[in-house]
Scaffold this active site. Structure first.
Site, PDB file in Angstrom:
ATOM      1  N   CYS A 103      57.062  11.509  35.215  1.00  0.00           N
ATOM      2  CA  CYS A 103      55.928  12.046  34.460  1.00  0.00           C
ATOM      3  C   CYS A 103      55.075  10.886  33.950  1.00  0.00           C
ATOM      4  CB  CYS A 103      56.440  12.881  33.292  1.00  0.00           C
ATOM      5  SG  CYS A 103      55.123  13.395  32.165  1.00  0.00           S
TER       6      CYS A 103
ATOM      7  N   GLU B 295      25.408  46.717  45.779  1.00  0.00           N
ATOM      8  CA  GLU B 295      24.295  46.154  45.006  1.00  0.00           C
ATOM      9  C   GLU B 295      24.557  44.677  44.760  1.00  0.00           C
ATOM     10  OE1 GLU B 295      25.874  48.811  42.017  1.00  0.00           O
ATOM     11  OE2 GLU B 295      25.460  47.282  40.488  1.00  0.00           O
TER      12      GLU B 295
ATOM     13  N   CYS C  81      58.097  15.740  25.997  1.00  0.00           N
ATOM     14  CA  CYS C  81      56.896  15.271  26.702  1.00  0.00           C
ATOM     15  C   CYS C  81      55.653  15.643  25.890  1.00  0.00           C
ATOM     16  CB  CYS C  81      56.809  15.896  28.093  1.00  0.00           C
ATOM     17  SG  CYS C  81      55.280  15.440  28.943  1.00  0.00           S
TER      18      CYS C  81
ATOM     19  N   TYR D 153      23.599  48.150  35.296  1.00  0.00           N
ATOM     20  CA  TYR D 153      24.389  48.556  36.465  1.00  0.00           C
ATOM     21  C   TYR D 153      25.650  49.346  36.106  1.00  0.00           C
ATOM     22  CZ  TYR D 153      26.606  44.115  35.178  1.00  0.00           C
ATOM     23  OH  TYR D 153      27.189  43.099  34.479  1.00  0.00           O
TER      24      TYR D 153
ATOM     25  N   CYS E 224      57.617  17.765  35.287  1.00  0.00           N
ATOM     26  CA  CYS E 224      58.202  16.844  34.321  1.00  0.00           C
ATOM     27  C   CYS E 224      59.410  17.523  33.695  1.00  0.00           C
ATOM     28  CB  CYS E 224      57.155  16.525  33.256  1.00  0.00           C
ATOM     29  SG  CYS E 224      57.857  15.844  31.760  1.00  0.00           S
TER      30      CYS E 224
ATOM     31  N   LYS F 242      25.376  41.160  43.124  1.00  0.00           N
ATOM     32  CA  LYS F 242      26.117  40.724  41.946  1.00  0.00           C
ATOM     33  C   LYS F 242      25.255  39.672  41.267  1.00  0.00           C
ATOM     34  CE  LYS F 242      30.663  39.211  40.424  1.00  0.00           C
ATOM     35  NZ  LYS F 242      30.218  38.184  39.495  1.00  0.00           N
TER      36      LYS F 242
ATOM     37  N   GLU G  16      23.406  43.011  33.219  1.00  0.00           N
ATOM     38  CA  GLU G  16      23.440  41.552  33.253  1.00  0.00           C
ATOM     39  C   GLU G  16      22.140  40.967  32.708  1.00  0.00           C
ATOM     40  OE1 GLU G  16      26.353  40.754  34.465  1.00  0.00           O
ATOM     41  OE2 GLU G  16      26.309  38.631  35.039  1.00  0.00           O
TER      42      GLU G  16
ATOM     43  N   ASP H  70      13.104  28.356   9.233  1.00  0.00           N
ATOM     44  CA  ASP H  70      12.699  27.129   9.937  1.00  0.00           C
ATOM     45  C   ASP H  70      12.431  25.996   8.954  1.00  0.00           C
ATOM     46  OD1 ASP H  70      10.840  28.884  12.524  1.00  0.00           O
ATOM     47  OD2 ASP H  70      12.964  28.369  12.318  1.00  0.00           O
TER      48      ASP H  70
ATOM     49  N   LYS I  10      31.083  49.810  44.837  1.00  0.00           N
ATOM     50  CA  LYS I  10      31.742  50.729  43.902  1.00  0.00           C
ATOM     51  C   LYS I  10      31.900  52.086  44.574  1.00  0.00           C
ATOM     52  CE  LYS I  10      29.324  48.406  40.139  1.00  0.00           C
ATOM     53  NZ  LYS I  10      28.151  48.412  39.269  1.00  0.00           N
TER      54      LYS I  10
ATOM     55  N   SER J 208      36.290  42.868  34.254  1.00  0.00           N
ATOM     56  CA  SER J 208      35.721  42.025  35.303  1.00  0.00           C
ATOM     57  C   SER J 208      36.013  42.694  36.642  1.00  0.00           C
ATOM     58  CB  SER J 208      36.268  40.610  35.223  1.00  0.00           C
ATOM     59  OG  SER J 208      37.648  40.633  35.135  1.00  0.00           O
ATOM     60  N   LEU J 209      35.686  42.016  37.723  1.00  0.00           N
ATOM     61  CA  LEU J 209      35.803  42.635  39.035  1.00  0.00           C
ATOM     62  C   LEU J 209      36.769  41.861  39.908  1.00  0.00           C
ATOM     63  CD1 LEU J 209      31.984  43.203  39.672  1.00  0.00           C
ATOM     64  CD2 LEU J 209      33.680  44.992  39.268  1.00  0.00           C
TER      65      LEU J 209
ATOM     66  N   LYS K 108      32.089  38.131  47.337  1.00  0.00           N
ATOM     67  CA  LYS K 108      31.360  36.911  46.986  1.00  0.00           C
ATOM     68  C   LYS K 108      30.749  36.262  48.220  1.00  0.00           C
ATOM     69  CE  LYS K 108      32.144  36.212  42.576  1.00  0.00           C
ATOM     70  NZ  LYS K 108      32.854  35.086  42.213  1.00  0.00           N
TER      71      LYS K 108
ATOM     72  N   ASP L 260      24.062  36.814  38.871  1.00  0.00           N
ATOM     73  CA  ASP L 260      24.771  35.687  38.265  1.00  0.00           C
ATOM     74  C   ASP L 260      24.177  35.376  36.891  1.00  0.00           C
ATOM     75  OD1 ASP L 260      26.561  33.706  37.987  1.00  0.00           O
ATOM     76  OD2 ASP L 260      25.682  32.353  39.463  1.00  0.00           O
TER      77      ASP L 260
ATOM     78  N   CYS M 194      55.307  10.890  29.861  1.00  0.00           N
ATOM     79  CA  CYS M 194      56.509  10.614  29.058  1.00  0.00           C
ATOM     80  C   CYS M 194      57.573   9.854  29.843  1.00  0.00           C
ATOM     81  CB  CYS M 194      57.096  11.912  28.488  1.00  0.00           C
ATOM     82  SG  CYS M 194      57.951  12.916  29.713  1.00  0.00           S
TER      83      CYS M 194
HETATM   84  S1  IVH Z   1      30.067  46.210  37.491  1.00  0.00           S
HETATM   85  C1  IVH Z   1      33.793  47.784  35.450  1.00  0.00           C
HETATM   86  N1  IVH Z   1      27.961  45.360  38.807  1.00  0.00           N
HETATM   87  O1  IVH Z   1      30.215  40.440  37.299  1.00  0.00           O
HETATM   88  C2  IVH Z   1      32.916  46.889  36.221  1.00  0.00           C
HETATM   89  N2  IVH Z   1      29.136  43.791  37.466  1.00  0.00           N
HETATM   90  O2  IVH Z   1      32.825  39.374  37.903  1.00  0.00           O
HETATM   91  C3  IVH Z   1      31.722  46.476  35.480  1.00  0.00           C
HETATM   92  N3  IVH Z   1      28.141  41.569  37.433  1.00  0.00           N
HETATM   93  O3  IVH Z   1      31.626  41.121  34.183  1.00  0.00           O
HETATM   94  C4  IVH Z   1      30.916  45.476  36.189  1.00  0.00           C
HETATM   95  N4  IVH Z   1      26.453  42.019  38.751  1.00  0.00           N
HETATM   96  O4  IVH Z   1      29.116  40.538  34.292  1.00  0.00           O
HETATM   97  C5  IVH Z   1      28.963  45.029  37.981  1.00  0.00           C
HETATM   98  N5  IVH Z   1      26.044  44.752  39.961  1.00  0.00           N
HETATM   99  C6  IVH Z   1      27.042  44.436  39.142  1.00  0.00           C
HETATM  100  C7  IVH Z   1      27.182  43.137  38.625  1.00  0.00           C
HETATM  101  C8  IVH Z   1      28.252  42.855  37.788  1.00  0.00           C
HETATM  102  C9  IVH Z   1      27.039  41.090  38.021  1.00  0.00           C
HETATM  103  C10 IVH Z   1      29.046  40.761  36.593  1.00  0.00           C
HETATM  104  C11 IVH Z   1      29.520  41.400  35.328  1.00  0.00           C
HETATM  105  C12 IVH Z   1      31.022  41.392  35.408  1.00  0.00           C
HETATM  106  C13 IVH Z   1      31.246  40.292  36.384  1.00  0.00           C
HETATM  107  C14 IVH Z   1      32.598  40.429  37.048  1.00  0.00           C
END
Ligand code: IVH
Length: 717
Positions: free
Chosen positions: A438, A135, A462, A245, A456, A137, A193, A56, A309, A101-102, A333, A139, A441
């Protein structure tokens, strides 16, 4: 390097008020180096060698000198590294099990379809029992925690799913994350998360505002900004939380089911979401979804949907993964957030493939906690009130500059203009006229029959296309060159002394700047160190896997998945480029060979051939490849797989598994799955009802197995 070991400098003990210009410049250089070294020791080597207080003090002295000598502030100033995007400087960690991701769903139908897909894949009848977990999701941002013998030894962000950032020191400051586990498997990667509660978010923003610091747009940004701090003491001062999770690498299973494994994580000391439950089918899932949705506002933290799941882990294993998402999960969602605002202007952006995309410039408005000032208007027809099928949308209402429009955003996707309020349309507005040239260009921008998009026709001439191609080229899934992002590409593209106008120019940059780095060094934002670092980062990427190279070329219709399929099939650049050079669209052996690849259709095939045969484009690609060391695609190394590298064709009916499962398993074992039999086929798996393909296999003398024979061959794999 500890402070005491700092090279003795004439200026390092002079009070800031007494420094001369020269001494101040010398001090700023010394401080930048000292802070950079401390960061490496702390984050990359995970071995801090100065105390937080000393660190610091370095930063404070640096800021004080900058305040007195603003003109001397360095481009690599440590004061720019606090509180913002601080990704550079974190060590990298390759995930041993990818972080995925999902798949997203929005409507109720998406949930029933998900259940149907899972059943079809597993060959389960509609009335066979099939349990799911549901469960919230969360954020926030995902984090992977690695425990060895019960000790937390590493924490990594998701990054691109394959490689994340080492945030171990920061994760250790989060109260919900245990440092020690008792009774855990010897190796355990816990995933979950990181998030911030509404109350903590509001209090943090108040504190930030009071101290003149940066405030955050929403709890998610605050959590991300707080976790990704080079200075872990800042993370520590931020109230982060963690829900577990999922898991990654494991020495022993946590349980036989998803729900059982989550219970186990809970008993090991992790926070798991209390709204997690087991449901026995789509109706139950939807009921739980609506229940969670009803509680959303009172939870005290942001959630953006419900995750389903498949509960049975053996079924999860059989279902496996697509390229970036598991087949056994769905993120349902919550409906998009909406707001109304004024459409101030329509701008046209030109993409890397020449597509003209209309962008709405909006009077800034908050949509679900995020300020939105730009939104997509899709294409010419969309603005005119015509849908993809040629039928009217929005009751045929067109969208005009000056209109009052409805904006919506769902999750992370780009906000969209959804509707227009005609009662608020001012007098004298005119229908929007979409340009047919375009805007960048001036080339003609025609629409191909059946295509809603104007493109274009300028190709490489371009500048907008060229810049966008370059941005794609350096993007994460492509060359991913550290220190060379979209911003730097814009700068180099516009530069006349040391320009980058095509990908090959990136790799000749250092040679063209051989005059002792002087050109780059004197450029905005570059010092000698950062210039050298950039050249090194570029050199590091000369060695590039074939799939990444193909993706980086930005060929229309060829995404990450397509590139990887092409790379696997052709193996080397030479094989790929000579096949594409020889190929004729619609006929001949190369065309057939290309279409034979599972996952390659006519559109993709034609697009690759056209690009590689277009003279100017090809010359530019050849200049690039001459600078590179392209790594052949390896047949995925699969230990003990009897079918690695073999080409397999499935035909007829399979009884013990679906075609999709058979294909996915074969690929997981390193085999290529083709759609038709040729001299290149190694194995044909023929079920009942196999017709011409089995006959052709016999004619060519290719090994033909029935389903059981195939299963015996691949064993328990
Ligand atoms: S399961 C193989 N469970 O959502 C799957 N993901 O859009 C592993 N997230 O990258 C993810 N809540 O960051 C799972 N209850 C939950 C979640 C969750 C939030 C996030 C996670 C993932 C993203 C995908």
């Amino acid at each position: 390097m500890a402070l005491g070991e700092t090279q003795s400098h004439a200026a390092d003990h002079i009070a800031v008020a007494d420094l001369t210009d020269d001494q101040a410049a010398q001090e700023l250089e010394r401080l930048a180096q000292a802070v950079a070294q401390a960061n490496v020791a702390y984050h990359t080597n995970d071995a801090p060698d100065i105390t937080d207080a000393e660190y610091d003090a370095l930063k404070r002295r640096n800021s004080a000198i900058e305040a007195r000598f603003p003109g001397l502030k360095r481009s690599d100033s440590p004061s720019d590294q606090v509180g913002g995007a601080v990704a550079e400087g974190f060590g990298k960690i390759a995930h041993r099990v990818r972080m995925l991701s999902l798949e997203n769903g929005f409507a109720d139908d998406d949930v029933t379809e998900f259940d149907q897909r899972v059943r079809r894949y597993l060959n389960l009848s509609d009335d066979a029992p099939l349990a799911y977990t549901a469960e919230p999701k969360i954020d926030g941002l995902s984090l992977s925690l690695r425990y060895e013998n019960g000790q937390l030894i590493q924490a990594a962000t998701r990054g691109d799913g394959e490689v994340g950032e080492n945030v171990t020191a920061n994760a250790r400051t989060i109260a919900d994350i245990p440092h020690v586990l008792t009774g855990a498997p010897a190796l355990l990667e816990v995933r979950g998360e990181v998030y911030m509660s509404h109350a903590d978010f509001a209090a943090l923003n108040d504190r930030q505002a009071a101290s003149g610091g940066k405030t955050f747009a929403n709890p998610r940004n605050a959590a991300a900004g707080s976790l990704r701090q080079l200075d872990a003491s800042i993370t520590k001062s931020r109230p982060l939380r963690f829900f577990a999770y999922a898991w990654g690498d494991l020495s022993d299973p946590l349980g036989a089911t998803q729900s059982g494994s989550i219970e186990r994580l809970k008993s090991l000391g992790f926070m798991v979401n209390p709204l997690t439950c087991v449901c026995d089918g789509p109706a139950d899932l939807l009921a739980h979804y609506h229940q969670i949705e009803a509680q959303r506002a009172t939870l005290g933290y942001d959630i953006d949907g419900v995750v389903y799941k498949v509960d049975n882990l053996e079924l999860q294993r059989r279902l496996g993964f697509r390229s970036t998402t598991p087949r056994w999960a769905l993120a349902h969602k919550f409906p998009a957030e909406l707001a109304w605002t004024l459409l101030e202007a329509i701008d046209i952006q030109v993409g890397r493939t020449g597509a003209l995309s209309p962008v709405a410039r909006l009077r800034p408005v908050t949509v679900g906690g995020v300020v939105v000032s730009n939104a997509t208007l899709h294409n010419e027809d969309y603005i005119a009130g015509i849908g993809g099928d040629g039928q009217p949308i929005r009751g045929g209402k067109d969208i005009r500059v000056g209109d009052w429009v409805q904006v919506y955003r769902a999750g992370d996707v780009i906000p969209k203009v959804a509707d227009v309020d005609l009662s608020k349309r001012p007098q004298g507005t005119e229908k929007y006229v979409f340009p047919d040239t375009c805007p960048k260009c001036g080339s003609a921008a025609p629409r191909e029959p059946g295509d809603a998009i104007r493109r274009c026709s300028g190709g490489l001439i371009c500048p907008a296309q060229a810049v966008e191609k370059l941005k794609h080229f350096v993007s994460r899934a492509a060359f991913d060159i550290e220190g060379l992002g979209a911003k730097q590409i814009e700068m180099f593209f516009a530069d006349d002394t040391l320009p980058i106008r095509e990908p090959a120019d990136i790799f000749t940059l250092a040679a063209r700047d051989s005059a002792n780095l002087t050109r780059l060094k004197n450029r905005d934002g570059f010092g000698e160190t950062s210039a050298k670092k950039l050249f090194q980062a570029i050199d590091d990427k000369r060695k590039i896997p074939l799939g990444r190279l193909i993706f980086a070329l930005g060929i229309r219709h060829v995404g990450e998945n397509g590139s990887s399929i092409l790379a696997q099939h052709y193996g080397t650049w030479d094989a790929f480029e000579s096949a594409m050079t020889a190929a004729r669209i619609g006929e001949g052996p190369e065309w057939q060979d290309l279409l034979n690849i599972d996952g390659v259709g006519e559109v993709l095939a034609a697009s690759v051939i056209t690009t590689l045969q277009q003279q100017a484009e090809r010359a530019s690609i050849d200049r690039l490849v001459a600078e590179l060391d392209v790594q052949p695609a390896q047949a995925r190394a699969v230990a003990d797989s009897p079918v690695a590298g073999k080409t397999v064709v499935f035909t007829g009916t399979l009884e013990q598994m679906t075609r999709a499962e058979a294909k996915a398993r074969a690929e997981a074992l390193g085999a290529k799955v083709a759609g038709s039999v040729s001299a290149k086929t190694d194995i044909v798996v023929a079920g009942p009802g196999a017709g011409s393909k089995a006959a052709k296999a016999e004619e060519l003398g290719i090994l033909t197995l029935d389903e059981q024979g195939w299963l015996d061959l691949i064993g328990g794999a």
